[in-house]
Scaffold this active site. Structure first.
Site, PDB file in Angstrom:
ATOM      1  N   SER A  48       0.827  -1.199   0.000  1.00 53.65           N
ATOM      2  CA  SER A  48       0.000   0.000   0.000  1.00 53.65           C
ATOM      3  C   SER A  48       0.869   1.259   0.000  1.00 53.65           C
ATOM      4  CB  SER A  48      -0.894  -0.011   1.236  1.00 53.65           C
ATOM      5  OG  SER A  48      -1.684   1.146   1.264  1.00 53.65           O
TER       6      SER A  48
ATOM      7  N   LEU B 125      -1.125   9.945   4.292  1.00 55.13           N
ATOM      8  CA  LEU B 125      -2.350   9.289   3.819  1.00 55.13           C
ATOM      9  C   LEU B 125      -3.179  10.141   2.872  1.00 55.13           C
ATOM     10  CD1 LEU B 125      -3.620   7.385   7.022  1.00 55.13           C
ATOM     11  CD2 LEU B 125      -2.018   6.612   5.259  1.00 55.13           C
TER      12      LEU B 125
ATOM     13  N   ASN C 206      -4.939  -0.617   7.958  1.00 56.49           N
ATOM     14  CA  ASN C 206      -3.723   0.142   8.260  1.00 56.49           C
ATOM     15  C   ASN C 206      -3.878   0.719   9.662  1.00 56.49           C
ATOM     16  OD1 ASN C 206      -1.520   1.757   8.428  1.00 56.49           O
ATOM     17  ND2 ASN C 206      -1.991   3.027   6.650  1.00 56.49           N
TER      18      ASN C 206
ATOM     19  N   CYS D 228      -0.006   3.527  10.585  1.00 58.26           N
ATOM     20  CA  CYS D 228       0.643   4.621   9.842  1.00 58.26           C
ATOM     21  C   CYS D 228       1.360   5.550  10.814  1.00 58.26           C
ATOM     22  CB  CYS D 228      -0.355   5.424   9.027  1.00 58.26           C
ATOM     23  SG  CYS D 228       0.467   6.790   8.152  1.00 58.26           S
TER      24      CYS D 228
ATOM     25  N   ASN E 192       4.956  -2.320   8.700  1.00 61.51           N
ATOM     26  CA  ASN E 192       4.872  -0.965   8.186  1.00 61.51           C
ATOM     27  C   ASN E 192       6.247  -0.307   8.404  1.00 61.51           C
ATOM     28  OD1 ASN E 192       3.898   1.620   7.361  1.00 61.51           O
ATOM     29  ND2 ASN E 192       1.857   1.106   8.125  1.00 61.51           N
ATOM     30  N   THR E 193       6.365   0.976   8.124  1.00 63.05           N
ATOM     31  CA  THR E 193       7.682   1.627   8.207  1.00 63.05           C
ATOM     32  C   THR E 193       8.121   1.868   9.649  1.00 63.05           C
ATOM     33  OG1 THR E 193       6.562   3.730   7.986  1.00 63.05           O
ATOM     34  CG2 THR E 193       7.490   2.785   5.983  1.00 63.05           C
TER      35      THR E 193
ATOM     36  N   GLY F 106      11.677  -3.742   2.646  1.00 60.59           N
ATOM     37  CA  GLY F 106      12.935  -3.695   1.914  1.00 60.59           C
ATOM     38  C   GLY F 106      13.137  -4.779   0.889  1.00 60.59           C
TER      39      GLY F 106
ATOM     40  N   GLY G  16       7.360  -2.922  -2.002  1.00 65.34           N
ATOM     41  CA  GLY G  16       6.963  -1.527  -1.819  1.00 65.34           C
ATOM     42  C   GLY G  16       7.918  -0.545  -2.445  1.00 65.34           C
TER      43      GLY G  16
END
Lengths: 303, 272
Positions: A21, A73, A127, A130, A191-192, A243, A264
């Site tokens: 996403s 977002l 999600n 975020c 997620n990040t 990654g 991603g």
């Protein structure tokens, strides 16, 4: 020919490679660079109830073997998503996973309900992680809230639910188990990672949001370990993210316990990166005479 | 349609210790590129991951199945690019972005520093009937970009340098002010096209508005993807913007915008 057929709970995929996403828009742009119908699934950019303009620029910054982003977002909102974006995405013979985010538990329920009534939505990815919006991380850093939000969405839809987890926690296995307890059909992680960068000439943060989410090869070892640990304790499938630049990276995630992976940041560098991962995975399986991807999932040898 | 190609380096010419002009064999791009479009170049080897992302460079020349880009060494990516040699191949995506609007009867091209290259292609692709005046700004005489190219296309050039080592000592916008106030062409099918540092573009935009001359600017931001999916390269605009809010992605809805579309008051351009 090796079989890449993958099952994530009730969700059947022709192969285990999907887009992540926020790196694929709603498909229109990437369709110029790849045949989307060859993907295992498409995960589109996060949809919220109301349209969101996103954060002020600068929104991105490259770092060592990675990048920070704080897009915030930006999206058209669920109503316009359904009327303007969904008809385009629906045409591809590939399961569409719609990523949704809410500010409250009720938002997730309402979004799940609205999207369940639409043809062409195969699953929902929640999600709850975020890092770039107010309260964005609240759910995925608290096991109680995670279970509640997943259970609420579960009650609002018949669609398979994937909970997307944050790595910005002390023990991600607790959150993953809470998502499972709430009724998630699968979890996607990670997620990040929250990070920042500073311009030493101006002494200002390089992102207007000050902090952002780190992605790219820099986070792969961290993401891989999170997947490995969660695979030890979960009874539902995992989708590995973090990654993945090529097939070798993806294969590491399968061996560590992921049943599927999302590509991603690599898409930013090579718009067709996800298809190259599929081709590389097929070659690897042929080389090692692996008949089905299922044989690879969780096959790590630690003894 | 943009293509991803592995382009062979025909020539890597050092103009100054920090300025390079790179010529790439790229027939697919050269044959379709329009002035204002750019290429997204991967400076590293494909199987290294640092620096991770592509770098965007305006196309300066598109002829004989080759494209030229010109760059100044700014960071790790451009430093790496400068070490690539003729004969090596380089991963290029392009042509990307929306080009400049068609030239009008009279045109003033205002370029600052390494912002000159897209204006050179604009002059190269001009039909003979249009009149063009090029104004170039640089820190010093040694860093003037594009002067010879414009002369090759018979485009008159005026130069301004910060240190006075060539042409007018001062800013390129001083030259623009003189042109706009003396030419008598405002309202006569005159358009200004500009590319350069943000402070220069602000002044060009404001000056064009003051003289009621249409103006296009080519903008630069960190552009992770270049194809419109990351939403990282947005600039604030007035009006509807980029589908969701008052921002526009300059990778696909730019890099060229009309100056009166940009929300200059909210545009910091503080890129990394």
């Amino acid at each position: 020919m090796a079989s890449l057929a993958t099952q994530l709970g009730p969700l059947k995929l022709q192969n285990p490679i999907m887009t992540a996403s926020g790196t694929f828009g709603y498909g229109e742009e990437i369709a110029n660079f790849m045949d989307i119908s060859h993907l295992g699934a498409v995960v589109c950019k996060t949809v919220t109830r109301a349209p969101r303009a996103g954060n002020a620029p600068p929104r991105t910054c490259e770092t060592a073997a990675g990048m920070l982003n704080a897009i915030g977002l930006q999206n058209v909102g669920v109503e316009r998503f359904i009327t303007e974006k969904l008809p385009y995405l629906r045409q591809f013979a590939v399961p569409l996973i719609v990523n949704i985010a809410g500010e409250t538990i009720e938002d997730f329920g309402l979004l799940a309900q609205a999207l369940s009534q639409q043809a062409g939505v195969a699953a929902l990815e929640l999600n709850i992680s975020c890092p770039n919006v107010a309260h964005g991380l609240d759910f995925a850093t608290d096991p109680v809230l995670t279970e509640q939000v997943v259970a609420h969405a579960r009650a609002a839809t018949h669609l398979p639910i994937i909970a997307k987890l944050s790595p910005n926690v002390t023990d991600i296995t607790l959150i993953a188990r809470a998502a499972e307890a709430g009724g998630a059909d699968a979890v996607s992680l990670v997620n990040t990672f929250v990070g920042m960068a500073v311009n030493i000439h101006t002494r200002r943060p390089r992102l207007s949001n000050i902090s952002g989410g780190l992605s790219g090869p820099a986070i792969k070892p961290l993401a891989l370990r999170a997947v490995y640990r969660c695979a030890q304790v979960l009874g539902i499938p995992l989708i590995g993210i973090g990654g993945i630049m090529n097939a070798q990276d993806a294969i590491e995630f399968f061996i560590a316990g992921a049943s599927a992976v999302q590509v991603g940041t690599a898409t930013f560098v090579q718009p067709g990166a996800a298809l190259e991962v599929i081709q590389g995975l097929e070659s690897y399986m042929d080389k090692y005479a692996i008949a089905s991807i299922k044989e690879l999932v969780g096959s790590i040898i630690t003894t | 349609m943009p293509q991803r190609i592995l382009a062979q380096i025909i020539e890597q010419r050092e103009l100054t210790p920090s300025h390079y002009r790179l010529r790439l064999a790229a027939p697919e791009i050269a044959q379709t590129a329009k002035a204002g479009q750019y290429v997204h170049v991967l400076p590293r080897a494909t199987h290294s991951f640092d620096p991770l992302l592509r770098r965007a460079f305006s196309i300066m020349r598109a002829a004989e199945d080759a494209i030229d880009i010109l760059y100044r060494i700014e960071g790790r990516g451009t430093a790496l690019l400068a070490r690539r040699k003729a004969g090596e191949t380089i991963d290029v995506l392009g042509p990307l972005g929306l080009p400049f609007a068609p030239l009008t009867t009279h045109n003033i091209l205002v370029g600052g520093g390494v912002g000159v290259p897209p204006l050179v292609l604009l002059a190269a692709q001009a039909v003979p009937e249009v009149r063009i005046q090029a104004l170039i700004g640089a820190r010093a005489a040694t860093e003037i970009i594009g002067q010879e190219d414009f002369r090759d296309y018979d485009v008159p050039v005026e130069v301004a340098t910060d240190d006075g080592s060539a042409g007018h000592q001062g800013l390129v916008t001083d030259l623009l002010e003189r042109q706009l106030s003396q030419s008598g062409l405002t309202g006569q099918g005159l358009t200004v096209f500009a590319c350069g540092p943000l402070p220069m573009l602000r002044v060009v935009a404001a000056m064009s508005q003051r003289y009621k001359v249409p103006c296009q600017v080519s903008l630069e931001e960190n552009m992770p993807c270049g194809v419109g999916v990351c939403n990282g390269c947005v600039v604030p605009v007035l009006g509807a913007g980029d589908d969701y809010g008052n921002y526009r992605r300059i990778c696909v809805d730019g890099p060229v915008l009309w100056a009166n579309e940009v929300n200059w008051g909210h545009y910091s351009g503080d890129s990394c």
